[in-house]
Design a protein around this motif. Structure first.
Motif, PDB file in Angstrom:
ATOM      1  N   GLU A 106       0.970  -1.024   0.153  1.00  0.00           N
ATOM      2  CA  GLU A 106       0.070  -0.164   0.145  1.00  0.00           C
ATOM      3  C   GLU A 106       0.843   1.345  -0.262  1.00  0.00           C
ATOM      4  OE1 GLU A 106      -2.724  -0.195   3.210  1.00  0.00           O
ATOM      5  OE2 GLU A 106      -3.751  -1.893   2.566  1.00  0.00           O
ATOM      6  N   GLY A 107       0.420   2.168  -0.719  1.00  0.00           N
ATOM      7  CA  GLY A 107       1.199   3.406  -0.866  1.00  0.00           C
ATOM      8  C   GLY A 107       2.517   3.300  -1.704  1.00  0.00           C
ATOM      9  N   PHE A 108       2.399   2.439  -2.712  1.00  0.00           N
ATOM     10  CA  PHE A 108       3.598   2.091  -3.469  1.00  0.00           C
ATOM     11  C   PHE A 108       4.354   3.295  -3.982  1.00  0.00           C
ATOM     12  CE2 PHE A 108       5.648   0.772  -7.669  1.00  0.00           C
ATOM     13  CZ  PHE A 108       6.600   0.105  -7.150  1.00  0.00           C
ATOM     14  N   MET A 109       3.509   3.965  -4.888  1.00  0.00           N
ATOM     15  CA  MET A 109       3.957   5.085  -5.907  1.00  0.00           C
ATOM     16  C   MET A 109       4.483   6.379  -4.799  1.00  0.00           C
ATOM     17  SD  MET A 109       4.118   3.976  -8.890  1.00  0.00           S
ATOM     18  CE  MET A 109       4.799   5.947  -9.471  1.00  0.00           C
ATOM     19  N   ASP A 110       3.730   6.243  -3.702  1.00  0.00           N
ATOM     20  CA  ASP A 110       4.192   7.493  -2.663  1.00  0.00           C
ATOM     21  C   ASP A 110       5.683   7.080  -2.221  1.00  0.00           C
ATOM     22  OD1 ASP A 110       2.181   8.913  -2.960  1.00  0.00           O
ATOM     23  OD2 ASP A 110       0.951   7.918  -1.066  1.00  0.00           O
ATOM     24  N   ALA A 111       5.764   6.004  -1.683  1.00  0.00           N
ATOM     25  CA  ALA A 111       7.157   5.414  -1.396  1.00  0.00           C
ATOM     26  C   ALA A 111       8.483   5.575  -2.272  1.00  0.00           C
ATOM     27  CB  ALA A 111       7.235   4.115  -0.940  1.00  0.00           C
ATOM     28  N   VAL A 112       7.964   5.338  -3.794  1.00  0.00           N
ATOM     29  CA  VAL A 112       8.939   5.355  -4.409  1.00  0.00           C
ATOM     30  C   VAL A 112       9.232   6.949  -4.813  1.00  0.00           C
ATOM     31  CG1 VAL A 112       9.294   4.939  -7.203  1.00  0.00           C
ATOM     32  CG2 VAL A 112       8.078   3.276  -5.759  1.00  0.00           C
ATOM     33  N   THR A 113       8.025   7.642  -5.060  1.00  0.00           N
ATOM     34  CA  THR A 113       8.407   9.155  -5.394  1.00  0.00           C
ATOM     35  C   THR A 113       9.024   9.801  -4.276  1.00  0.00           C
ATOM     36  OG1 THR A 113       6.481   8.914  -6.906  1.00  0.00           O
ATOM     37  CG2 THR A 113       7.270  11.137  -6.366  1.00  0.00           C
ATOM     38  N   ASP A 114       8.804   9.633  -3.005  1.00  0.00           N
ATOM     39  CA  ASP A 114       9.094  10.377  -1.811  1.00  0.00           C
ATOM     40  C   ASP A 114      10.330   9.687  -1.250  1.00  0.00           C
ATOM     41  OD1 ASP A 114       7.171  12.174  -2.301  1.00  0.00           O
ATOM     42  OD2 ASP A 114       5.808  11.177  -1.123  1.00  0.00           O
ATOM     43  N   TYR A 115      11.000   8.607  -2.065  1.00  0.00           N
ATOM     44  CA  TYR A 115      12.187   8.304  -1.287  1.00  0.00           C
ATOM     45  C   TYR A 115      13.307   9.029  -0.916  1.00  0.00           C
ATOM     46  CZ  TYR A 115      16.097   4.850  -0.762  1.00  0.00           C
ATOM     47  OH  TYR A 115      17.269   4.061  -0.365  1.00  0.00           O
ATOM     48  N   ARG A 151      10.895  -1.647 -12.914  1.00  0.00           N
ATOM     49  CA  ARG A 151      11.586  -1.008 -12.049  1.00  0.00           C
ATOM     50  C   ARG A 151      12.556  -0.061 -12.724  1.00  0.00           C
ATOM     51  NH1 ARG A 151      16.722  -1.371 -10.285  1.00  0.00           N
ATOM     52  NH2 ARG A 151      17.257  -2.803 -11.919  1.00  0.00           N
ATOM     53  N   GLU A 152      13.000  -0.399 -13.823  1.00  0.00           N
ATOM     54  CA  GLU A 152      13.980   0.725 -14.744  1.00  0.00           C
ATOM     55  C   GLU A 152      13.235   1.856 -14.956  1.00  0.00           C
ATOM     56  OE1 GLU A 152      15.719  -1.481 -17.553  1.00  0.00           O
ATOM     57  OE2 GLU A 152      16.927  -2.821 -16.340  1.00  0.00           O
ATOM     58  N   MET A 153      12.279   1.728 -15.586  1.00  0.00           N
ATOM     59  CA  MET A 153      11.295   2.780 -16.030  1.00  0.00           C
ATOM     60  C   MET A 153      11.093   4.096 -14.726  1.00  0.00           C
ATOM     61  SD  MET A 153       7.521   2.970 -17.255  1.00  0.00           S
ATOM     62  CE  MET A 153       6.670   3.044 -15.401  1.00  0.00           C
ATOM     63  N   LEU A 154      10.814   3.305 -13.449  1.00  0.00           N
ATOM     64  CA  LEU A 154      10.636   4.128 -12.543  1.00  0.00           C
ATOM     65  C   LEU A 154      11.666   4.817 -12.065  1.00  0.00           C
ATOM     66  CD1 LEU A 154       7.950   1.855 -10.395  1.00  0.00           C
ATOM     67  CD2 LEU A 154       7.642   3.851 -11.841  1.00  0.00           C
ATOM     68  N   LEU A 155      13.118   4.148 -12.174  1.00  0.00           N
ATOM     69  CA  LEU A 155      14.225   4.305 -11.679  1.00  0.00           C
ATOM     70  C   LEU A 155      14.631   5.767 -12.622  1.00  0.00           C
ATOM     71  CD1 LEU A 155      16.890   4.197  -9.731  1.00  0.00           C
ATOM     72  CD2 LEU A 155      17.570   2.502 -11.378  1.00  0.00           C
ATOM     73  N   SER A 156      14.314   5.761 -13.918  1.00  0.00           N
ATOM     74  CA  SER A 156      14.659   6.701 -14.866  1.00  0.00           C
ATOM     75  C   SER A 156      14.078   8.097 -14.592  1.00  0.00           C
ATOM     76  CB  SER A 156      14.483   6.059 -16.348  1.00  0.00           C
ATOM     77  OG  SER A 156      13.013   5.998 -16.481  1.00  0.00           O
ATOM     78  N   GLN A 157      12.931   7.902 -13.774  1.00  0.00           N
ATOM     79  CA  GLN A 157      12.324   9.128 -13.456  1.00  0.00           C
ATOM     80  C   GLN A 157      12.818   9.843 -12.343  1.00  0.00           C
ATOM     81  OE1 GLN A 157       8.000   7.780 -12.563  1.00  0.00           O
ATOM     82  NE2 GLN A 157       7.681   7.254 -14.713  1.00  0.00           N
ATOM     83  N   ARG A 158      13.483   9.017 -11.383  1.00  0.00           N
ATOM     84  CA  ARG A 158      14.284   9.495 -10.202  1.00  0.00           C
ATOM     85  C   ARG A 158      15.644   9.943 -10.560  1.00  0.00           C
ATOM     86  NH1 ARG A 158      14.904   5.382  -5.475  1.00  0.00           N
ATOM     87  NH2 ARG A 158      12.662   5.358  -5.476  1.00  0.00           N
ATOM     88  N   VAL A 159      16.242   9.188 -11.610  1.00  0.00           N
ATOM     89  CA  VAL A 159      17.857   9.534 -12.129  1.00  0.00           C
ATOM     90  C   VAL A 159      17.623  10.161 -13.448  1.00  0.00           C
ATOM     91  CG1 VAL A 159      20.061   8.637 -12.247  1.00  0.00           C
ATOM     92  CG2 VAL A 159      18.472   7.942 -10.538  1.00  0.00           C
ATOM     93  N   ASP A 160      18.627  11.494 -13.762  1.00  0.00           N
ATOM     94  CA  ASP A 160      18.552  11.609 -15.052  1.00  0.00           C
ATOM     95  C   ASP A 160      19.295  11.002 -16.017  1.00  0.00           C
ATOM     96  OD1 ASP A 160      16.835  13.875 -14.250  1.00  0.00           O
ATOM     97  OD2 ASP A 160      18.621  15.182 -13.758  1.00  0.00           O
TER      98      ASP A 160
END
Length: 400
Positions: A106-115, A151-160
């Motif tokens: 639960e709250g997966f996207m929040d945990a990823v975005t606000d990590y 996972r790589e797609m979400l990581l690319s949103q965090r790392v340029d």
């Protein structure tokens, strides 16, 4: 010598002048072998095709926004359902009615975005049934493939700069990564199965004829007249063994030739056998020929020995079956041998012939190992011949 030739010729004529016998001994086993392996190949390909065309049934719990579309983009035919009753979904996976359960916290996207550094890393859990082909395929495709891409797609949103995180790749551009001897690879495939088929077909074919040569003649009453003929009993023994040996040797050559000729067609659809290339050089052919002759000699002596102590074909068949099972087991065990056998193993009768057949085809056998196998096989066959000759001299054993 004339008596040996006379007895041997009589037994060979009984087989080679009978068209039905020729078909049942030499042709039918090849047709059965090719048919079975072709059937296995076709069934294997059909099973793989069935799994590939299956539309996976995937349940997703707490799916983040956009994940179902991401999963659909990878597999358009995938059926994605939402978990309403966790227990019923697990029961469906256990029963084969569903293939995979993906559980997001639960709250997966929040945990990823606000990590932030030091925070707990969210974990996606997947559940599947490894005893079901569809479920196992869905797990391999989605858990180890699609989720890694996600996972790589979400990581690319965090790392340029994603390339900066890629320290190295493995075989991303290496078309020449496979280094193997094609003939040796083909020999390994054939060598894994050849001892098994040689044992089954050669021994089984000689078993029917061999039991009839002695026990059959006892049962029909023709053995008594043969024993009182002017031919020495030792000549009768050798004549029958040599005849059975020739029949077994010819059949083994036919079987092995058929396996080499039809192996690409029989095994082409099985995993790891595509592009099978199998050719034999002159040295391998000579070594195989001599070994097959020795095996035929030993098996013939074994069968005749057992048959001598039986009064009927049925009784001989019951006696020979435990010997057949022992020979069969020793032949099968070499299919699962991975370690390099020690030298002394080649002194174990019957088992050594299976190992040597493998070694010849893979070109890994040494001349010492080959010579030891050949010598042990021939010596043991000669000892059995001596025992048979002694048994023929015994009126009690040869009594009808």
């Amino acid at each position: 010598m004339g008596g040996i030739k006379q007895i041997c010729g009589k037994e060979l004529a009984r087989v080679f002048k009978d068209k039905k016998m020729i078909f049942s001994v030499f042709i039918l086993p090849v047709l059965i072998m090719v048919g079975i392996m072709t059937l296995v190949n076709n069934l294997s390909k059909n099973a793989e095709k069935d799994v590939e065309t299956h539309h996976s049934i995937v349940y997703v719990q707490n799916a983040p926004a956009g994940f179902e579309d991401f999963l659909k983009a990878d597999d358009k035919e995938c059926e994605i359902l939402t978990v309403e009753d966790r227990t019923s979904v697990e029961d469906m996976i256990r029963g084969g009615d569903a293939d995979l359960l993906i559980e997001f916290p639960e709250g997966f996207m929040d945990a990823v975005t606000d990590y932030h550094a030091g925070d707990a890393v969210p974990q996606i859990k997947t559940y599947y049934n490894p005893s079901e082909d569809y479920s196992r395929a869905a797990y391999n495709t989605i858990s180890t493939g699609v989720l890694e891409t996600y996972r790589e797609m979400l990581l690319s949103q965090r790392v340029d700069d994603m390339a900066g995180l890629t320290v190295f790749t493995v075989n991303s551009d290496n078309p020449d990564m496979v280094i193997q001897d094609e003939e040796k690879a083909g020999g390994k495939v054939l060598g894994m199965m050849l001892p098994y088929f040689v044992t089954i077909l050669l021994f089984a074919g000689a078993m029917g004829i061999g039991t009839d040569m002695v026990a059959g003649e006892k049962e029909r009453g023709t053995m008594a007249s043969l024993l009182v003929s002017p031919i020495k009993r030792s000549s009768i023994v050798l004549g029958k063994v040599f005849a059975l040996m020739i029949i077994s040797g010819v059949s083994s050559v036919v079987y092995v030739g058929a396996m080499v000729a039809f192996m690409p067609q029989m095994m082409g659809g099985l995993s790891g056998v595509d592009g099978l290339n199998m050719t034999l050089n002159t040295k391998q052919i000579i070594m195989l020929a001599l070994l097959l002759i020795a095996i035929a000699f030993l098996y013939s002596a074994l069968i005749v020995l057992v048959s001598v102590f039986a009064k009927t074909v049925k009784e001989a068949s019951s006696y020979i079956m435990p010997v057949y099972m022992l020979v069969l087991v020793l032949g099968i065990t070499t299919m699962f041998t991975t370690k390099t056998p020690q030298e002394w193993v080649y002194a174990i009768p019957i088992y050594n012939t299976s190992l040597t057949l493998q070694g010849i085809l893979t070109q890994e056998i040494t001349m010492m190992q080959y010579g030891m196998t050949l010598g042990v096989t021939l010596v043991l066959g000669a000892i059995l011949i001596g025992v048979i000759a002694k048994a023929f001299e015994s009126e009690k054993v040869m009594a009808i």
